[in-house]
Design a protein around this motif. Structure first.
Motif, mmCIF file in Angstrom:
data_model
loop_
_atom_site.group_PDB
_atom_site.id
_atom_site.type_symbol
_atom_site.label_atom_id
_atom_site.label_comp_id
_atom_site.label_asym_id
_atom_site.label_seq_id
_atom_site.Cartn_x
_atom_site.Cartn_y
_atom_site.Cartn_z
ATOM 1 N N THR A 412 12.219 -22.102 33.101
ATOM 2 C CA THR A 412 13.176 -21.012 33.198
ATOM 3 C C THR A 412 14.145 -21.062 32.024
ATOM 4 O O THR A 412 14.453 -22.144 31.512
ATOM 5 C CB THR A 412 13.947 -21.082 34.528
ATOM 6 N N CYS A 413 14.625 -19.894 31.614
ATOM 7 C CA CYS A 413 15.519 -19.812 30.460
ATOM 8 C C CYS A 413 16.903 -20.347 30.757
ATOM 9 O O CYS A 413 17.674 -20.621 29.847
ATOM 10 C CB CYS A 413 15.606 -18.374 29.947
ATOM 11 N N THR A 414 17.222 -20.502 32.044
ATOM 12 C CA THR A 414 18.539 -21.014 32.407
ATOM 13 C C THR A 414 18.452 -21.743 33.740
ATOM 14 O O THR A 414 18.131 -21.136 34.762
ATOM 15 C CB THR A 414 19.610 -19.898 32.429
ATOM 16 N N GLY A 418 23.250 -19.479 34.491
ATOM 17 C CA GLY A 418 23.111 -18.055 34.684
ATOM 18 C C GLY A 418 22.676 -17.344 33.403
ATOM 19 O O GLY A 418 22.463 -17.969 32.356
ATOM 20 N N VAL A 419 22.575 -16.030 33.508
ATOM 21 C CA VAL A 419 22.073 -15.211 32.405
ATOM 22 C C VAL A 419 23.229 -14.631 31.590
ATOM 23 O O VAL A 419 23.255 -14.722 30.367
ATOM 24 C CB VAL A 419 21.172 -14.079 32.940
ATOM 25 N N LEU A 427 15.051 -12.366 29.974
ATOM 26 C CA LEU A 427 14.780 -12.097 31.384
ATOM 27 C C LEU A 427 13.366 -11.550 31.587
ATOM 28 O O LEU A 427 12.630 -11.991 32.476
ATOM 29 C CB LEU A 427 15.815 -11.121 31.954
ATOM 30 N N GLU A 430 10.592 -14.093 30.892
ATOM 31 C CA GLU A 430 10.420 -15.066 31.978
ATOM 32 C C GLU A 430 9.805 -14.434 33.224
ATOM 33 O O GLU A 430 8.919 -15.014 33.841
ATOM 34 C CB GLU A 430 11.757 -15.718 32.336
ATOM 35 N N HIS A 431 10.311 -13.270 33.618
ATOM 36 C CA HIS A 431 9.943 -12.737 34.931
ATOM 37 C C HIS A 431 8.908 -11.618 34.883
ATOM 38 O O HIS A 431 8.323 -11.287 35.911
ATOM 39 C CB HIS A 431 11.194 -12.222 35.651
ATOM 40 N N SER A 435 9.058 -7.388 37.633
ATOM 41 C CA SER A 435 10.040 -8.157 38.401
ATOM 42 C C SER A 435 11.464 -7.776 37.993
ATOM 43 O O SER A 435 12.349 -7.654 38.850
ATOM 44 C CB SER A 435 9.831 -9.662 38.168
ATOM 45 N N MET A 439 14.515 -6.204 40.221
ATOM 46 C CA MET A 439 15.909 -6.673 40.253
ATOM 47 C C MET A 439 16.869 -5.523 39.963
ATOM 48 O O MET A 439 17.913 -5.385 40.595
ATOM 49 C CB MET A 439 16.116 -7.780 39.206
ATOM 50 N N ILE A 457 23.182 -9.671 32.798
ATOM 51 C CA ILE A 457 21.874 -10.052 33.323
ATOM 52 C C ILE A 457 20.746 -9.199 32.752
ATOM 53 O O ILE A 457 19.771 -9.719 32.239
ATOM 54 C CB ILE A 457 21.832 -10.031 34.877
ATOM 55 N N PHE A 458 20.882 -7.858 32.827
ATOM 56 C CA PHE A 458 19.744 -7.003 32.450
ATOM 57 C C PHE A 458 19.737 -6.726 30.961
ATOM 58 O O PHE A 458 20.760 -6.380 30.376
ATOM 59 C CB PHE A 458 19.786 -5.701 33.248
#
Lengths: 474, 474
Positions: A412-414, A418-419, A427, A430-431, A435, A439, A457-458
């Protein structure tokens, strides 16, 4: 001023609102204070003192299209709590009461502004402790830890913050107040709103009360340090210990350069060598567990495995906890770029560390590596001259390559920060796109006006893309 | 036939689709087969064999407004997996491969139709096991366990299913495929889609692959049974043991009538008394832990605390696991109404058991109580003559009163069986209207056409309220 925030005085009264420059500026950067950690200066800062205060501010801000970014101790590293779009910084540090302790149920109720170590202080007299505290537990709040789903040195045995949150009260973007989870230790009633809120970085709701689970302080606690000939030996030894099922409560890896930095910063005398710091918790048989670990370390050519008394252990853990500070001050010219972390499956721990170090060697850069190795978690950074664009570019390249490698290895990147703003671009890698779209659908569902911590986050929520009203002037 | 489902043959070919009555009817009831557990007969049953199959069916059904209800072993108790609106029953039992075992990482990848105990079978040779299996692990699938966030006898030490799921692949209502979670043991990257999917009872997505975490088999496993003079003594003893931090891997409570039923069903010779079954797992010091537990049990007037050899332990756990069957067959006329569970904070365990028993006495009914007492989890039911409406009404009254009491005590209406159809009416009482509305917003976000398992979990999604096209004929 960007957004008109005069309405806040009606919501909270003058004492809990500031439009002053110094208050606003102090809420525009987090502890990293780098590109990711530096946001836009908010138009106002509010200090709610109750759930009703939080609700009143959110309802009014949501109605007016004004962004609200929750903030507390400011110890994030990825810009998680600094505004992307100005508006309101909601500082939760005045909601810092321990509300209730129920030792028979191993539970404590706290407000979000309670400092991590204050939880331990409130329950240690009952023989209890809160296991998942991060190394920054003394300077960061439980609200921030919940928002980032933080974890720490004892996560290898006890799990992360999410595993110790039973129930949350949170205010959603429209001001409505929800309760998520249960005071029962297990439930399969409805969707797991609690786990959705944990780690959502204040983009889905503002936590106003948390019921946390506690653990009994173990009867036997012993620890020490193990010195290895090479970093690779140390990493392989950690992997082997975890794979073999050694019941370890902490197992931290520190490379030689990080040890040197700790010595400089704290005046300790750690050897100039890669090492692990370990601690064992048990009610029975702690010595047998240490012996088991020693056998495994010996098979990886450990040079010395020294148990420490309580005082020496405290010094070791202080050295480990303050490594982040040590990195910042070690060299007047070279500063850590993007102090962050990645996490990989434990079998890939040696590989990710080798990869980071090889990149450093290839580019003739210092890349300190340390972290919660037993979880496959690695903190790394590149020391660069921030005034030299070429140097920064190389640092960026190393930083990105390690994140991408971690994801490639199934990680995972973190792992725990958190992001925020710093990891948004990873993001989707990774996902996957579907996905991330799922989210985003959840975000739209709970915060259709993009009021709460917009831009975080996004990846594609770049400036100017908020669906709602833009600032009245600039 | 309600919905036209001929399109399924194009999606999957004839071998994996059935429109036959017996196949359809066998997918209309779950193990409880009571009011909650009996649904509507689906129009078709499909057996996908791959993620692509699941995706093809969902995309086509979603386009056509046809409901899809995921189904596997049918061992739910709350109607979780039986259709509320006909349409398609998606049976996942043909996706039953163990895909990969990575013992170095304590990980296994499985398809949803793999039986619980098959996981243990696949990894026991590596010295590993999957701790959170429910008592029904031998007859239920991992997909169903994930859908209900099941838990079991070892949850008191090791946690529930959600705690052991690292990564999920799932197909959403529109056929898109998402990956949630990470193969790293910790992550704070993006929203926790994984925990949202776990326990969502197939209403948000269909799990097509799960990466599970495993644990090393402990070196010392010992157990036994403790007989108490009264049920209250037994419940207080469990509470005291948990409160005191006894490291117990299983601690089950069985009341005298349940023990009698087990004897009848299995030919065991459990004493006619309330008792606890306990098991201890450790690498060191298991005897010290047993002694600690004995001291606490003695302070609650334990009559006998007998350790058992391996064979005798197997018999005890078999008796406990098969209690659900024993209840069904004990009396030809009196059958258990709503075999379900509630969970309360451990300090309230004695109170909820006293309450259930007092209600039984007051109404002159047999109310067997047993369960995973160390989690505050109680399974209870009322034995009634199902042909006597007055008897059933009293049973309903007791059932409801205990659920409401559990919620009042800070607990949950369902500890491990999910909401399904049976517990919908308690969702708002437990979580509050705003929390339920937030859950509903999540459902709309991920499944806007209400394709996946419509009618479940949410109280007001009564028949006829689906937003999409209704059946073509009835």
């Amino acid at each position: 001023m960007g957004y008109d925030c005069e309405f806040l005085t009606d919501c909270l009264g003058e004492g809990n609102v500031s439009f002053g420059e110094s208050a606003r500026e102090s809420h525009a950067a987090d502890w990293a204070a780098d590109e990711a950690g530096t946001g836009v200066t908010p138009d106002a800062v509010v200090w709610p003192e109750s759930t009703d205060d939080v609700s009143a501010v959110l309802e009014a801000a949501n109605d007016r299209g004004v962004p609200v970014t929750p903030y507390a101790a400011g110890t994030s590293l990825e810009g998680n709590a600094v505004p992307e779009y100005a508006g309101i910084s909601m500082d939760l540090t005045r909601m810092n009461d321990v509300l209730d302790v129920r030792p028979d149920d191993f539970q404590i109720d706290v407000q979000p502004g309670v400092m991590g170590t204050a939880i331990d202080d409130a329950v240690s007299g009952e023989g209890l402790f809160f296991p998942p505290l991060p190394s920054s537990g003394g300077i960061s709040t439980i609200g921030g830890m919940i928002a980032n789903d933080a974890s720490g040195m004892q996560t290898v045995k006890y799990g992360e913050i999410a595993d110790w949150v039973l129930e949350l009260e949170a205010v959603l973007a429209d001001g409505s107040v929800v309760t998520a989870g249960s005071k029962a230790v297990k439930t399969s009633s409805g969707y797991n709103l609690k786990e959705l809120l944990v780690g959502s970085e204040g983009t889905l709701g503002v936590v106003t009360r948390a019921t946390l689970e506690l653990e009994g302080i173990p009867q036997q606690i012993r620890g020490g340090r193990a010195i290895f000939p090479t970093l690779d030996d140390a990493a392989e030894a950690v992997f082997d210990a975890v794979r073999s099922g050694v019941d370890v409560a902490k197992i931290e890896l520190v490379d030689a350069i990080s040890a040197e930095m700790a010595n400089d910063y704290l005046g300790t005398d750690l050897p100039d060598a890669p090492m692990t710091f370990v601690e064992f918790h048990a009610n029975h048989g702690v010595q047998e567990e240490i012996d088991f670990c020693r056998t495994i370390f010996e098979s990886h050519d450990v040079e010395r495995f020294e148990l420490a008394d309580e005082e020496a252990m405290d010094e070791l853990w202080k050295a480990r906890s303050e490594l982040a500070f040590a990195l910042q001050t070690w060299d007047p010219d070279l500063k850590p770029l993007h102090p962050g972390d990645v996490t990989v499956p434990i079998s890939e721990l040696p590989a990710i560390i080798r990869y980071a170090k090889e990149l450093g060697a290839e580019h003739d850069k210092i890349v300190p590596c340390f972290g919660h190795a037993g979880d496959g978690n690695v903190h790394y950074t590149t020391l660069v001259d921030r005034d030299d664009p070429d140097d920064v570019a190389v640092g960026e390249q190393i930083y990105e390559a390690v994140v991408e490698k971690a994801i490639e290895l199934g990680g995972t990147c973190t792992g725990e920060h958190g992001v925020g703003r710093g990891k948004r671009q990873y993001l989707e890698l990774e996902h996957g796109a579907d996905s991330v779209e799922a989210m985003r659908a959840l975000k739209r569902a709970l915060d259709p006006r993009d009021t709460l911590n917009p831009g975080k986050i996004f990846p594609e929520t770049a400036k100017g893309e908020r669906v709602q009203a833009e600032p009245t002037d600039d």
